[in-house]
Design a protein around this motif. Structure first.
Motif, short mmCIF file in Angstrom:
data_model
loop_
_atom_site.label_atom_id
_atom_site.label_comp_id
_atom_site.label_asym_id
_atom_site.label_seq_id
_atom_site.Cartn_x
_atom_site.Cartn_y
_atom_site.Cartn_z
N ARG A 46 25.41 45.21 38.50
CA ARG A 46 26.30 45.78 39.50
C ARG A 46 27.67 46.10 38.91
O ARG A 46 28.02 45.64 37.81
N THR A 47 28.44 46.87 39.67
CA THR A 47 29.79 47.22 39.25
C THR A 47 30.64 45.98 38.99
O THR A 47 31.40 45.91 38.02
N ALA A 48 30.50 44.99 39.86
CA ALA A 48 31.28 43.75 39.72
C ALA A 48 30.95 43.04 38.41
O ALA A 48 31.83 42.44 37.78
N ASP A 49 29.69 43.09 37.98
CA ASP A 49 29.30 42.46 36.71
C ASP A 49 30.05 43.09 35.53
O ASP A 49 30.52 42.38 34.64
N LEU A 50 30.15 44.41 35.55
CA LEU A 50 30.81 45.12 34.46
C LEU A 50 32.31 44.81 34.43
O LEU A 50 32.88 44.57 33.36
N TRP A 51 32.93 44.83 35.62
CA TRP A 51 34.36 44.54 35.67
C TRP A 51 34.66 43.10 35.27
O TRP A 51 35.63 42.83 34.55
N MET A 52 33.85 42.18 35.73
CA MET A 52 34.08 40.77 35.38
C MET A 52 33.96 40.55 33.88
O MET A 52 34.74 39.79 33.29
N THR A 53 33.01 41.21 33.25
CA THR A 53 32.85 41.08 31.80
C THR A 53 34.06 41.63 31.07
O THR A 53 34.58 40.99 30.14
N PHE A 54 34.52 42.78 31.48
CA PHE A 54 35.69 43.40 30.84
C PHE A 54 36.95 42.56 31.04
O PHE A 54 37.66 42.23 30.08
N LEU A 55 37.21 42.17 32.28
CA LEU A 55 38.44 41.44 32.59
C LEU A 55 38.43 40.03 32.02
O LEU A 55 39.49 39.47 31.75
N ARG A 56 37.25 39.47 31.83
CA ARG A 56 37.16 38.12 31.26
C ARG A 56 37.72 38.07 29.84
O ARG A 56 38.29 37.05 29.42
N HIS A 57 37.59 39.17 29.12
CA HIS A 57 38.04 39.18 27.72
C HIS A 57 39.37 39.92 27.53
O HIS A 57 39.89 39.94 26.41
N LEU A 58 39.91 40.49 28.59
CA LEU A 58 41.19 41.18 28.47
C LEU A 58 42.33 40.26 28.02
O LEU A 58 43.20 40.71 27.26
N PRO A 59 42.38 39.00 28.47
CA PRO A 59 43.43 38.10 27.95
C PRO A 59 43.44 37.98 26.44
O PRO A 59 44.50 37.79 25.84
N LEU A 60 42.29 38.08 25.80
CA LEU A 60 42.23 38.04 24.34
C LEU A 60 43.01 39.21 23.75
O LEU A 60 43.77 39.04 22.79
N TRP A 61 42.83 40.39 24.33
CA TRP A 61 43.58 41.57 23.87
C TRP A 61 45.08 41.34 24.01
O TRP A 61 45.85 41.63 23.10
N ILE A 62 45.48 40.83 25.16
CA ILE A 62 46.90 40.61 25.44
C ILE A 62 47.51 39.63 24.44
O ILE A 62 48.57 39.88 23.86
N ALA A 99 41.65 31.38 17.21
CA ALA A 99 42.04 30.17 17.93
C ALA A 99 41.81 30.34 19.42
O ALA A 99 41.36 29.41 20.11
N PHE A 100 42.12 31.53 19.94
CA PHE A 100 41.90 31.79 21.37
C PHE A 100 40.42 31.70 21.71
O PHE A 100 40.03 31.09 22.71
N ILE A 101 39.58 32.32 20.88
CA ILE A 101 38.14 32.30 21.11
C ILE A 101 37.60 30.87 21.09
O ILE A 101 36.76 30.49 21.92
N CYS A 102 38.08 30.07 20.15
CA CYS A 102 37.61 28.69 20.04
C CYS A 102 38.11 27.81 21.19
O CYS A 102 37.49 26.79 21.52
N SER A 103 39.22 28.20 21.80
CA SER A 103 39.85 27.37 22.81
C SER A 103 39.29 27.56 24.22
O SER A 103 39.43 26.68 25.07
N PHE A 104 38.66 28.70 24.47
CA PHE A 104 38.20 29.02 25.83
C PHE A 104 36.69 29.23 25.84
O PHE A 104 36.16 29.98 25.02
N SER A 105 36.04 28.59 26.78
CA SER A 105 34.58 28.55 26.82
C SER A 105 33.91 29.92 26.90
O SER A 105 32.95 30.16 26.17
N PRO A 106 34.36 30.85 27.78
CA PRO A 106 33.65 32.14 27.87
C PRO A 106 33.62 32.88 26.53
O PRO A 106 32.58 33.39 26.11
N GLN A 107 34.78 32.92 25.85
CA GLN A 107 34.84 33.60 24.56
C GLN A 107 34.08 32.82 23.49
O GLN A 107 33.42 33.42 22.63
N ARG A 108 34.17 31.51 23.54
CA ARG A 108 33.49 30.69 22.54
C ARG A 108 31.97 30.86 22.64
O ARG A 108 31.29 30.96 21.61
N GLN A 109 31.44 30.91 23.85
CA GLN A 109 30.01 31.07 24.03
C GLN A 109 29.52 32.42 23.50
O GLN A 109 28.45 32.51 22.89
N VAL A 110 30.31 33.46 23.72
CA VAL A 110 29.94 34.78 23.21
C VAL A 110 29.94 34.78 21.69
O VAL A 110 29.02 35.33 21.05
#
Length: 233
Positions: free
Chosen positions: A156-172, A207-218
């Motif tokens: 669904r559309t929500a799945d795509l947005w959630m995936t994108f926004l979940r990793h946007l803090p890494l970009w920031i 360090a960010f990826i290792c510190s947060f579970s969603p990014q670490r799992q990916v």
């Protein structure tokens, strides 16, 4: 954009048929797609944030001082480099589900938006075109693709947005830490700036990826997949 297309082409060739075979298993289809989509979003956010902050020294080191004015244009296109792989991957859903009509509608709208963005940016020169193209991708073309592709099907559309926004803090985080580091070493040579700031950015992102579970799992899934592919070879 050409290196991105060359990178995604073999993935398209393998992944679209795999998704097509999973149409009768909606949950597995959704899980398989989103797992790879997470990897694309993670890698895209990591490296486009880093490259945007380093666009000036990177351009000078690779192309020479005569190309210095192109650095801003290169930086303007980095947002497009973030959106393009995500939009491209979402098109796999159209193809694998046999939704040619929806794909035609989405691509027609996005093509018109692209042309209009060129006209909007032209009065401001090449940099204006780059920024207008990138901004329209993030603010219009990607949302249009997400909306149309997510209207039906397992993803669904929500799945795509959630995936994108979940990793946007890494970009920031990667962008701002790298940019702040460069502001401290701006008096050094471009090569020194690139070496120092790229190292800081890469370490910060890791360090960010290792510190947060969603990014670490990916990241763990990505390394496991690469290890399995190596064993197959």
């Amino acid at each position: 954009m050409r290196p991105l297309e060359q990178f995604l082409t073999p993935i398209n060739a393998v992944f679209v048929p795999a998704l097509s075979r999973l149409q009768s298993q909606p949950e597995r289809y959704r899980f398989t797609f989103l797992r790879l989509y997470e990897v694309i979003a993670l890698i895209g956010c990591f490296f486009t944030g880093l490259i945007l902050a380093l666009s000036h020294p990177l351009t000078i080191v690779l192309l020479g001082p005569k190309w210095e004015k192109a650095a801003a244009i290169f930086g303007g296109f980095t947002i497009a480099a973030l959106c393009f792989p995500l939009a491209n991957a979402s098109s796999w859903l159209f193809t694998s589900q046999g939704r040619g009509r929806d794909m035609l509608i989405a691509q027609s709208i996005n093509s018109c938006v692209t042309v209009l963005s060129f006209f909007a940016g032209l009065p401001f020169g090449p940099l204006g075109v780059a920024i207008a193209f990138s901004a329209s991708g993030l603010l219009i073309r990607l949302p249009v693709s997400y909306f149309i592709v997510g209207r039906c099907g397992p993803v669904r559309t929500a799945d795509l947005w959630m995936t994108f926004l979940r990793h946007l803090p890494l970009w920031i985080v990667v962008f701002f830490v790298t940019w702040l580091t460069r502001s401290l070493v701006v008096d050094l040579t471009p090569l020194a700036q690139l070496l120092i700031c790229a190292t800081v950015g890469l370490v910060t992102g890791a360090a960010f990826i290792c510190s947060f579970s969603p990014q670490r799992q990916v990241a763990i899934h990505l390394f496991q997949t690469l290890r399995e592919l190596k064993k197959v070879r």
